[in-house]
Design a protein around this motif. Sequence first.
Motif, PDB file in Angstrom:
ATOM      1  N   GLN A 163       0.857  -1.126  -0.047  1.00 14.04           N
ATOM      2  CA  GLN A 163      -0.003  -0.030   0.111  1.00 14.04           C
ATOM      3  C   GLN A 163       0.872   1.203   0.117  1.00 14.04           C
ATOM      4  O   GLN A 163       1.742   1.346   0.976  1.00 14.04           O
ATOM      5  CB  GLN A 163      -0.933  -0.082   1.270  1.00 14.04           C
ATOM      6  CG  GLN A 163      -1.800   1.310   1.074  1.00 14.04           C
ATOM      7  CD  GLN A 163      -2.991   1.076   2.274  1.00 14.04           C
ATOM      8  OE1 GLN A 163      -2.584   0.642   3.304  1.00 14.04           O
ATOM      9  NE2 GLN A 163      -4.006   1.471   2.103  1.00 14.04           N
ATOM     10  N   LEU A 213       1.832  -5.836   3.304  1.00 17.70           N
ATOM     11  CA  LEU A 213       0.776  -6.284   4.198  1.00 17.70           C
ATOM     12  C   LEU A 213       0.533  -7.580   3.612  1.00 17.70           C
ATOM     13  O   LEU A 213       0.391  -8.046   2.436  1.00 17.70           O
ATOM     14  CB  LEU A 213      -0.387  -5.259   4.156  1.00 17.70           C
ATOM     15  CG  LEU A 213      -0.431  -4.294   4.721  1.00 17.70           C
ATOM     16  CD1 LEU A 213      -1.270  -3.157   4.183  1.00 17.70           C
ATOM     17  CD2 LEU A 213      -0.463  -4.228   6.023  1.00 17.70           C
ATOM     18  N   PRO A 233      -5.257 -10.645   6.789  1.00 20.45           N
ATOM     19  CA  PRO A 233      -4.331 -11.016   8.241  1.00 20.45           C
ATOM     20  C   PRO A 233      -4.987 -11.130   9.314  1.00 20.45           C
ATOM     21  O   PRO A 233      -4.539 -11.948  10.378  1.00 20.45           O
ATOM     22  CB  PRO A 233      -3.133  -9.781   8.238  1.00 20.45           C
ATOM     23  CG  PRO A 233      -3.766  -8.795   7.057  1.00 20.45           C
ATOM     24  CD  PRO A 233      -4.762  -9.344   6.341  1.00 20.45           C
ATOM     25  N   ILE A 254      -3.487 -13.466  11.684  1.00 20.91           N
ATOM     26  CA  ILE A 254      -2.516 -13.371  12.522  1.00 20.91           C
ATOM     27  C   ILE A 254      -2.413 -13.454  14.038  1.00 20.91           C
ATOM     28  O   ILE A 254      -1.453 -14.073  14.859  1.00 20.91           O
ATOM     29  CB  ILE A 254      -2.223 -11.814  12.056  1.00 20.91           C
ATOM     30  CG1 ILE A 254      -1.636 -11.414  10.633  1.00 20.91           C
ATOM     31  CG2 ILE A 254      -1.082 -11.070  13.173  1.00 20.91           C
ATOM     32  CD1 ILE A 254      -0.030 -11.360  10.395  1.00 20.91           C
ATOM     33  N   ASN A 306       5.478  -4.935   9.226  1.00 15.44           N
ATOM     34  CA  ASN A 306       4.974  -4.899  10.478  1.00 15.44           C
ATOM     35  C   ASN A 306       5.717  -6.075  11.139  1.00 15.44           C
ATOM     36  O   ASN A 306       5.692  -7.236  10.862  1.00 15.44           O
ATOM     37  CB  ASN A 306       3.437  -5.438  10.638  1.00 15.44           C
ATOM     38  CG  ASN A 306       2.519  -4.332  10.058  1.00 15.44           C
ATOM     39  OD1 ASN A 306       2.240  -3.237  10.715  1.00 15.44           O
ATOM     40  ND2 ASN A 306       2.037  -4.370   8.779  1.00 15.44           N
ATOM     41  N   LEU A 307       5.943  -5.736  12.502  1.00 18.10           N
ATOM     42  CA  LEU A 307       6.634  -6.703  13.367  1.00 18.10           C
ATOM     43  C   LEU A 307       5.593  -7.120  14.429  1.00 18.10           C
ATOM     44  O   LEU A 307       4.895  -6.117  14.936  1.00 18.10           O
ATOM     45  CB  LEU A 307       8.007  -6.115  14.179  1.00 18.10           C
ATOM     46  CG  LEU A 307       9.280  -6.094  13.330  1.00 18.10           C
ATOM     47  CD1 LEU A 307      10.249  -5.834  14.558  1.00 18.10           C
ATOM     48  CD2 LEU A 307       9.533  -7.573  12.917  1.00 18.10           C
ATOM     49  N   ASP A 363      -0.272   2.415  14.982  1.00 16.05           N
ATOM     50  CA  ASP A 363      -1.379   2.643  15.777  1.00 16.05           C
ATOM     51  C   ASP A 363      -1.152   3.427  16.680  1.00 16.05           C
ATOM     52  O   ASP A 363      -1.859   3.470  17.739  1.00 16.05           O
ATOM     53  CB  ASP A 363      -1.927   1.234  16.177  1.00 16.05           C
ATOM     54  CG  ASP A 363      -2.103   0.240  15.029  1.00 16.05           C
ATOM     55  OD1 ASP A 363      -2.035   0.561  13.905  1.00 16.05           O
ATOM     56  OD2 ASP A 363      -2.111  -1.101  15.238  1.00 16.05           O
ATOM     57  N   ARG A 406      -5.770   4.716  12.408  1.00 19.23           N
ATOM     58  CA  ARG A 406      -6.905   5.051  11.493  1.00 19.23           C
ATOM     59  C   ARG A 406      -8.118   5.237  12.168  1.00 19.23           C
ATOM     60  O   ARG A 406      -9.058   5.967  11.640  1.00 19.23           O
ATOM     61  CB  ARG A 406      -6.819   4.016  10.351  1.00 19.23           C
ATOM     62  CG  ARG A 406      -7.498   2.683  10.628  1.00 19.23           C
ATOM     63  CD  ARG A 406      -7.691   1.857   9.286  1.00 19.23           C
ATOM     64  NE  ARG A 406      -8.173   0.768   9.659  1.00 19.23           N
ATOM     65  CZ  ARG A 406      -7.568  -0.439   9.805  1.00 19.23           C
ATOM     66  NH1 ARG A 406      -6.476  -0.550   9.920  1.00 19.23           N
ATOM     67  NH2 ARG A 406      -8.012  -1.632  10.308  1.00 19.23           N
ATOM     68  N   PRO A 410      -4.222  -1.786  -0.501  1.00 27.18           N
ATOM     69  CA  PRO A 410      -2.855  -2.464  -0.896  1.00 27.18           C
ATOM     70  C   PRO A 410      -3.127  -3.321  -1.971  1.00 27.18           C
ATOM     71  O   PRO A 410      -4.233  -3.947  -2.277  1.00 27.18           O
ATOM     72  CB  PRO A 410      -2.875  -3.517   0.429  1.00 27.18           C
ATOM     73  CG  PRO A 410      -3.790  -2.612   1.436  1.00 27.18           C
ATOM     74  CD  PRO A 410      -4.745  -2.156   0.762  1.00 27.18           C
TER      75      PRO A 410
HETATM   76  N1  LIG Z   1     -10.748   0.959   6.677  1.00 34.65           N
HETATM   77  C1  LIG Z   1      -9.474   1.050   6.163  1.00 34.65           C
HETATM   78  N2  LIG Z   1      -8.410   0.306   6.071  1.00 34.65           N
HETATM   79  C2  LIG Z   1      -7.485   0.754   5.530  1.00 34.65           C
HETATM   80  C3  LIG Z   1      -7.207   1.713   4.725  1.00 34.65           C
HETATM   81  N3  LIG Z   1      -6.084   1.854   3.967  1.00 34.65           N
HETATM   82  C4  LIG Z   1      -5.144   0.539   4.697  1.00 34.65           C
HETATM   83  N4  LIG Z   1      -6.209  -0.098   5.407  1.00 34.65           N
HETATM   84  C5  LIG Z   1      -5.875  -1.399   6.079  1.00 34.65           C
HETATM   85  O1  LIG Z   1      -5.207  -1.126   7.416  1.00 34.65           O
HETATM   86  C6  LIG Z   1      -4.444  -1.816   7.622  1.00 34.65           C
HETATM   87  C7  LIG Z   1      -2.924  -1.391   7.817  1.00 34.65           C
HETATM   88  O2  LIG Z   1      -2.130  -1.962   8.632  1.00 34.65           O
HETATM   89  P1  LIG Z   1      -1.759  -2.052  10.039  1.00 34.65           P
HETATM   90  O3  LIG Z   1      -2.314  -0.952  10.852  1.00 34.65           O
HETATM   91  O4  LIG Z   1      -0.354  -2.357  10.070  1.00 34.65           O
HETATM   92  O5  LIG Z   1      -2.708  -3.515  10.772  1.00 34.65           O
HETATM   93  C8  LIG Z   1      -2.202  -4.597  10.036  1.00 34.65           C
HETATM   94  C9  LIG Z   1      -1.147  -5.361  10.897  1.00 34.65           C
HETATM   95  O6  LIG Z   1      -1.215  -5.097  12.127  1.00 34.65           O
HETATM   96  C10 LIG Z   1      -1.664  -6.823  10.746  1.00 34.65           C
HETATM   97  N5  LIG Z   1      -0.745  -7.262   9.582  1.00 34.65           N
HETATM   98  C11 LIG Z   1      -0.643  -7.123   8.014  1.00 34.65           C
HETATM   99  N6  LIG Z   1       0.526  -7.622   7.653  1.00 34.65           N
HETATM  100  C12 LIG Z   1       1.067  -8.123   8.701  1.00 34.65           C
HETATM  101  C13 LIG Z   1       2.601  -8.749   8.711  1.00 34.65           C
HETATM  102  O7  LIG Z   1       3.068  -9.180   7.650  1.00 34.65           O
HETATM  103  N7  LIG Z   1       2.946  -9.130  10.039  1.00 34.65           N
HETATM  104  C14 LIG Z   1       2.336  -8.694  11.026  1.00 34.65           C
HETATM  105  N8  LIG Z   1       2.895  -8.916  12.343  1.00 34.65           N
HETATM  106  N9  LIG Z   1       1.209  -8.203  11.139  1.00 34.65           N
HETATM  107  C15 LIG Z   1       0.635  -7.767   9.895  1.00 34.65           C
HETATM  108  O8  LIG Z   1      -2.771  -6.934  10.147  1.00 34.65           O
HETATM  109  C16 LIG Z   1      -3.344  -5.696  10.258  1.00 34.65           C
HETATM  110  C17 LIG Z   1      -4.433  -5.496   9.097  1.00 34.65           C
HETATM  111  O9  LIG Z   1      -3.922  -5.596   7.960  1.00 34.65           O
HETATM  112  P2  LIG Z   1      -4.893  -5.584   6.666  1.00 34.65           P
HETATM  113  O10 LIG Z   1      -5.986  -6.212   6.806  1.00 34.65           O
HETATM  114  O11 LIG Z   1      -3.945  -5.654   5.533  1.00 34.65           O
HETATM  115  O12 LIG Z   1      -5.144  -3.830   6.643  1.00 34.65           O
HETATM  116  C18 LIG Z   1      -4.294  -3.039   6.479  1.00 34.65           C
HETATM  117  C19 LIG Z   1      -4.977  -2.379   5.360  1.00 34.65           C
HETATM  118  O13 LIG Z   1      -5.405  -2.934   4.270  1.00 34.65           O
HETATM  119  C20 LIG Z   1      -8.331   2.626   4.690  1.00 34.65           C
HETATM  120  O14 LIG Z   1      -8.305   3.590   3.803  1.00 34.65           O
HETATM  121  N10 LIG Z   1      -9.419   2.189   5.464  1.00 34.65           N
END
Ligand SMILES: Nc1nc2c(ncn2[C@@H]2O[C@@H]3COP(=O)(O)O[C@H]4[C@@H](O)[C@H](n5cnc6c(=O)[nH]c(N)nc65)O[C@@H]4COP(=O)(O)O[C@H]3[C@H]2O)c(=O)[nH]1
Length: 755
Positions: A515, A531, A544, A548, A588-589, A651, A674, A734
């Motif tokens: 993204q 992501l 995720p 996750i 993300n860690l 966050d 967010r 993304p």
């Molecule tokens: N409502 C809304 N959402 C938006 C917008 N723009 C981006 N997002 C979503 O917000 C999340 C941002 O990632 P995050 O806060 O790190 O939050 C991430 C992160 O905490 C975790 N995550 C994702 N990938 C990984 C990873 O590789 N490792 C770890 N440990 N956690 C991950 O999962 C969470 C959710 O990821 P995603 O579902 O991809 O969801 C992503 C993204 O798709 C928007 O305009 N509106």
Amino acid sequence: MASHSGKSETSAEDERAGERQQLRLRRFSMAALSAVVTFLMLVTLYLNGMMDGRTILAGASAMGIGLVGFFIAFKRGWNLKAKDPSLTGPMMMLSAAVVFLIMFDSATARAIMGAYLCVIMLFGVFRYPTRVLMNTAIIFLGVYACMLAVLWLRGAQAADMAMDIGRLIVMACVLPLVAWVGGHINNLRNTLHDRKVFFQTIWDTCKEVVVVMDADGIIRYTNPAMKAVFDRDPAAMIGMHASSLQPAHVDVTHRLQHAVRTLEGPGAKACFETEGVRADGTRLPLEITLSRAYLDSADMVVVFLSDITKRKMAEDQIKHLAQHDPLTGLPNRMMMHERLAHALALATRQESAVWVLFLDFDRFKLINDSLGHKVGDIVLTTLAARMVEVCRETDTVARLGGDEFVMVLSETRGGKLSESIIERLMDKLAKPIHVNGHELQLTASIGISVFPEDGTTVDSLVEHADVAMYRAKQNGRNNFCFYTASMNDAAIARLELESDLRSALQRGEFRLHYQPQVDVASGETVGAEALLRWQHPTKGLIPPAAFIPLAEETGLIVPIGAWVIRAACEQQRKWMSAGLSPMRISVNLSPRQFAEDDLVETIQSILIETRIEPGYLELELTEGMLMSDVDLAEKRLAELKQLGVHLSIDDFGTGYSSLAYLKRFPIDVLKIDRSFVKDLSNEDNSKAIVMAIITLAKAMKLHVVAEGVELLEQEEYLRNACCDRIQGYLVSAPLPAPEFEENFLEKGALQVEAA
Ligand SMILES: Nc1nc2c(ncn2[C@@H]2O[C@@H]3COP(=O)(O)O[C@H]4[C@@H](O)[C@H](n5cnc6c(=O)[nH]c(N)nc65)O[C@@H]4COP(=O)(O)O[C@H]3[C@H]2O)c(=O)[nH]1
């Protein structure tokens, strides 16, 4: 003063020397007296015509002169110059010379001395070793033989000679034999004495009480340990019945008799535990070991009594530790099993119900992570105490581990179990807890299974209560839920997901979506967040949030997280190799990953292998991760910073960050959560928070990225508030790597300084 004490010391020494000299004189007088007695005996022999008078006179004169000489020597103190002031050697030599003089002259004396020597040797066997006896015998026989040779040369009578030679031969045969046997007897005697001393030492110093009793149980012997263990006089115990060592209510007579009967053959022993009583009436646990022995012509029983108070205490402690949770003191899983099994058995007999409650505290992990384990521990003990308060004595509250508790509530004849108990429990648990200046409010998610409807075994009831608890959590926290058969399906699905997740990495089912992050001022893409997505073979693309938490729970997040970093770096390398301008990619860690000892080495080796500059990698951490152990976080962040990677707090604003701590961390970027961005359009509170975060970041010279920007008005507010970058659906959702490349790289992405 000194000379006075010196004088008194000298006079005391003189006095002692005088006493010793007197003693020597007394001994000498006794020896002289025995010489006189011997002389009288010889005179008797003479009067009976058995010895020649001249010989006796010559011997007596020699002895008399010698004794007078010795007497003068003692009186004048000449003896003190000798090595042995008692003059034992010279006196013995005088006696021997006189004896041989008499023997030389008299066949009778030779016969008497031969017999006399045999007697002395016989008695000597109890006193002297073989060597001494043998030497004496050889010397005597040698001198005797020399004497006979001289007599023969002088022409002694043939009859006397024959008698003497015969005596010499008999003595030559008998004396060495006596010496040899005597030596053996003496050795045996010494061995016995040594053994006695040895066993006496063991007997006296043995810490165990040893009691030797006869067949009637009467104590015949006991050792000094009796005093130490039972506080009873060992001598006074002799003759008493062994049962006097036991409390009145304990009667082990039958056990004792039975044990004694089982003792067959030498070395057989029996062992059992019982109680003993001290002289003051206090009791003590004992271990009894019995064996048989034959003593004083009777069968005896040897009893070892060991005080096992310490062992029992240790056993009790180990048992308690094995069955209880050390933090709360509540029964642990093992004991809960025991108690629940007991409750089920009772309920089956009484045809009553048992409720099994599975409790999990919402947000506990967050508190533990952000405020530390010490606060977490206080919270848990407080909650445990509250749970116990709600229960009756017959109920059980157990801690299974972490923030998971099980309660077993049994129905009594008086009252039916009802939901009001659960409501009361939830109210009690939800009351605020004050720790270290924080007011914490925790709520519980409770799953309930009911015996016998939801299961009849311990395992099925606990498992079903657990399943119901998950459902309660899903329904929104601070909830309780009774188990229903359909819930099991959801639990099974979760198990399936876990098993699929375990093999997803090997099967290459993970993908990364990117993204873009856009610079607010220029509108250019300056970075991207990678992501994770799971391309499940049957369920399609899984976000995720759906896996996750499970990966975190199972620890699978560590290898998965490493894969994410590697995949992001490899993608970056591909883009760079294709001539595209590089940009910083953030990943993300997870808390577990952050806690791994080899995190820094893992990242470093990935960067080296993929040939990516550390400055092109950004790691996103949450506030909770940093606050759970501030010292560790500080150390780990310093290591990462030294590696050269960028660090951001994800966050931001949702956790418990203390701004004081924030200053200690070498952070580059703050990401506004967010949830604040979402409410920007209609909530003044969120606007204030966003503004505060941006001001704070600027003051600390940090970059600010706003997440979840969907609307133009949100972007406008952020632009006015001087936010650096935005990320959100307004720019793009993304995207898979090829689409991201097409939309944001080929269109001329801006180069970011990798520093
Ligand atoms: N409502 C809304 N959402 C938006 C917008 N723009 C981006 N997002 C979503 O917000 C999340 C941002 O990632 P995050 O806060 O790190 O939050 C991430 C992160 O905490 C975790 N995550 C994702 N990938 C990984 C990873 O590789 N490792 C770890 N440990 N956690 C991950 O999962 C969470 C959710 O990821 P995603 O579902 O991809 O969801 C992503 C993204 O798709 C928007 O305009 N509106």
